[in-house]
Write an enzyme that holds these catalytic residues in place. Sequence first.
Site, PDB file in Angstrom:
ATOM      1  N   ASN A 137       0.768  -1.242   0.016  1.00 14.84           N
ATOM      2  CA  ASN A 137       0.011   0.034   0.025  1.00 14.84           C
ATOM      3  C   ASN A 137       0.898   1.201   0.113  1.00 14.84           C
ATOM      4  O   ASN A 137       1.841   1.217   0.485  1.00 14.84           O
ATOM      5  CB  ASN A 137      -1.157   0.054   1.157  1.00 14.84           C
ATOM      6  CG  ASN A 137      -0.472  -0.099   2.446  1.00 14.84           C
ATOM      7  OD1 ASN A 137       0.693  -0.897   2.698  1.00 14.84           O
ATOM      8  ND2 ASN A 137      -0.950   0.172   3.541  1.00 14.84           N
ATOM      9  N   GLU A 154      -3.106  -4.524  -3.368  1.00 13.81           N
ATOM     10  CA  GLU A 154      -3.590  -5.510  -4.402  1.00 13.81           C
ATOM     11  C   GLU A 154      -3.600  -4.808  -5.541  1.00 13.81           C
ATOM     12  O   GLU A 154      -2.970  -5.107  -6.887  1.00 13.81           O
ATOM     13  CB  GLU A 154      -4.664  -5.930  -4.125  1.00 13.81           C
ATOM     14  CG  GLU A 154      -4.855  -6.726  -2.788  1.00 13.81           C
ATOM     15  CD  GLU A 154      -5.284  -5.727  -1.510  1.00 13.81           C
ATOM     16  OE1 GLU A 154      -4.655  -4.562  -1.345  1.00 13.81           O
ATOM     17  OE2 GLU A 154      -5.865  -6.349  -0.866  1.00 13.81           O
ATOM     18  N   CYS A 169     -10.121  -5.178  -0.460  1.00 14.03           N
ATOM     19  CA  CYS A 169     -11.116  -4.264  -0.313  1.00 14.03           C
ATOM     20  C   CYS A 169     -12.185  -4.315  -1.497  1.00 14.03           C
ATOM     21  O   CYS A 169     -11.674  -5.021  -2.553  1.00 14.03           O
ATOM     22  CB  CYS A 169     -10.969  -2.710  -0.014  1.00 14.03           C
ATOM     23  SG  CYS A 169     -10.389  -1.958  -1.501  1.00 14.03           S
TER      24      CYS A 169
END
Length: 148
Positions: free
Chosen positions: A57, A70, A102
Amino acid sequence: MSTRNQEIVKFSDLDSDIQELIRTAVAYRQKAHCPYSNFQVGAALKCDDDSVFGGCNVENVAYGCTICAERTAVVKAVSEGKKVFKHFAITGDVTDGFISPCGSCRQVIVEFGTDVKVYLAKPDFSDVLVTDMDTILPLPFVPTSIPE
Ligand code: THU
């Protein structure tokens, strides 16, 4: 209708190539730029030609500009011409249960296909929740949803 596949498996019982993919996700987690949440996430994506792309991230002081681990991995793969994904390992320091991508990341992954195995891994190499995109994003809106 899609079937639901989800099973908790011991890291040591997984195939060695999946163990390696999870190790890559854990390594990329260390690269997270997350001064605002202090929540590190790592991802590793294996494509149909066995190429691997890691991601972490990347947060921003304008919080909404943050990119999840991701999506970092997906963007790296696609920008190298790889669009067929086989395995996706994701790890983060979730103590109660398992980290899970998410909604935005799920949507971005299925843009390139729903036939992707997903490994939600604890960073201490203990348990892994093994599932797939069909299970975690049923009835997805995919490119073939749009009539020609
Ligand atoms: N995050 C990810 O990297 N992946 C997810 O699927 C969920 C959330 C990141 C975004 C943010 O940097 C931090 O985790 C806390 O939300």
